[in-house]
Design an enzyme around this catalytic site. Structure first.
Site, PDB file in Angstrom:
ATOM      1  N   CYS A   2       0.829  -1.199   0.000  1.00 35.46           N
ATOM      2  CA  CYS A   2       0.000   0.000   0.000  1.00 35.46           C
ATOM      3  C   CYS A   2       0.863   1.249   0.000  1.00 35.46           C
ATOM      4  CB  CYS A   2      -0.903   0.021   1.240  1.00 35.46           C
ATOM      5  SG  CYS A   2      -1.795  -1.529   1.533  1.00 35.46           S
ATOM      6  N   ARG A  16      -4.910   6.928   1.037  1.00 36.88           N
ATOM      7  CA  ARG A  16      -4.014   5.816   0.753  1.00 36.88           C
ATOM      8  C   ARG A  16      -4.564   4.952  -0.367  1.00 36.88           C
ATOM      9  NH1 ARG A  16      -5.071   1.712   4.677  1.00 36.88           N
ATOM     10  NH2 ARG A  16      -3.258   0.562   3.882  1.00 36.88           N
ATOM     11  N   ASN A  79       1.016  -2.596   5.555  1.00 33.82           N
ATOM     12  CA  ASN A  79       1.767  -3.817   5.802  1.00 33.82           C
ATOM     13  C   ASN A  79       3.237  -3.529   6.087  1.00 33.82           C
ATOM     14  OD1 ASN A  79      -0.118  -5.876   5.763  1.00 33.82           O
ATOM     15  ND2 ASN A  79      -0.029  -6.150   3.548  1.00 33.82           N
TER      16      ASN A  79
END
Length: 324
Positions: A2, A16, A79
């Protein structure tokens, strides 16, 4: 994988991309001020700031991926696999489970100074939500209109980094990502001058050659550099339409297309959604992989003094405006 970013014109924007090979059934979720949060180690909180963001709602609980609160603070978890190591529960500290981190911060903090004060007495622990939903390995960007920080919990403890670019991707750790920007300090949005050798008559044969060497692959480090360059050189008007359009273009520079990032045989990571929040006005805008039309949800059109979640399933399927 991401990418998250901040952007400021007249208003402050936060958003995002979420890049993955499948969705958990995400929804725009508004948590009003009286929704009861039962924290695993910190008791029950019946009153807090209202929150809007993207969440997977499990058992009536909003597991937020990214969100803003009514005071203009934004937060997103990305992540951080292989580096995230959570802390042990410790008496005398605020022990907050990883899945509770976003509501814990956004429910109480009106600005980044209050965030820093809360983090100073907090342990981020690995208590899972359930057996079916273990603790995700994440790190976070938290921002208001004046600054941004990155929070990483690793084997040697919790690290809180000032984030001057207002960008976050995944691995490597944030300090390394920032250091790697040194590799691109010669790049520019302007056309280059010949500093290679004055004896050679070198020419710019294409527009955009000032940024020659800016990475374009889908790795985390490359996306960090690409979005940092794009955001830091970005220009737009300050109207709402111009601002959100530019923000989607900034994150669009690292959009992931199906087929370009194979994670297992026949499984491909794609940009499931891209968000852009007007944190000043409490509006959550988004697009999805199948729907490029911008959709908006305004938290102030909900009863923010209520106690029940407001949930808005994502609009999927391309919305085409026919002209004939």
């Amino acid at each position: 994988m991401c990418t998250a970013a901040t952007y400021k014109t007249k208003d402050f924007y936060f958003g995002r991309t979420l890049d993955y090979e499948f969705s958990y059934g995400d929804e725009i979720t508004v948590t009003p001020r009286k929704f009861p949060f039962e924290f695993r180690h910190m008791g029950k909180r019946d009153s807090h700031y209202a929150i809007i963001g993207m969440a997977h709602v499990a058992g009536g609980y909003p597991l937020y991926y990214d969100a803003i609160n009514e005071k203009g603070v934004g937060m997103a978890g990305l992540n951080f696999v292989g580096n995230a190591v959570y802390q042990a529960v410790e008496a005398g500290r605020d022990n907050v489970a990883q899945f509770e981190f976003i509501p814990w911060i956004l429910g109480q903090c009106a600005d980044l100074d209050e965030v820093r004060a809360l983090l100073d007495r907090m342990n981020l622990v690995g208590t899972p939500f359930s057996e079916q939903l273990p603790s995700a390995q994440l790190h976070w960007i938290i921002a208001d209109r004046n600054a941004a920080i990155t929070v990483e919990c690793m084997a040697d403890g919790m690290h809180i980094h000032e984030n001057p670019v207002g960008v976050l991707t995944n691995n490597p750790p944030f300090e390394t990502q920032m250091f790697l920007l040194n590799n691109y300090q010669g790049l520019s949005p302007k056309q280059p001058e010949n500093t290679f050798a004055e004896q050679l008559q070198l020419q710019s044969y294409s527009r955009g050659m000032g940024a020659l060497g800016l990475p374009g692959d889908l790795s985390s480090a490359s996306r960090f550099a690409k979005v940092a360059f794009t955001k830091m050189n970005s220009k737009s008007g300050d109207s709402e339409a111009e601002s959100i359009s530019q923000f989607f273009h900034i994150l669009g520079s690292v959009d992931q297309q199906r087929g370009c990032c194979e994670v297992t045989d026949g499984k491909y990571e794609i940009t499931l959604y891209t968000s852009c929040c007007n944190a000043d006005k409490g509006i959550y805008y988004y697009t999805t992989y199948e729907n490029h039309q911008i959709t908006g949800v305004d938290m102030h059109h909900c009863d923010l003094d209520g106690s029940e979640l407001f949930r808005y399933p994502l609009v999927q399927g391309e919305q085409i405006h026919w002209m004939n």
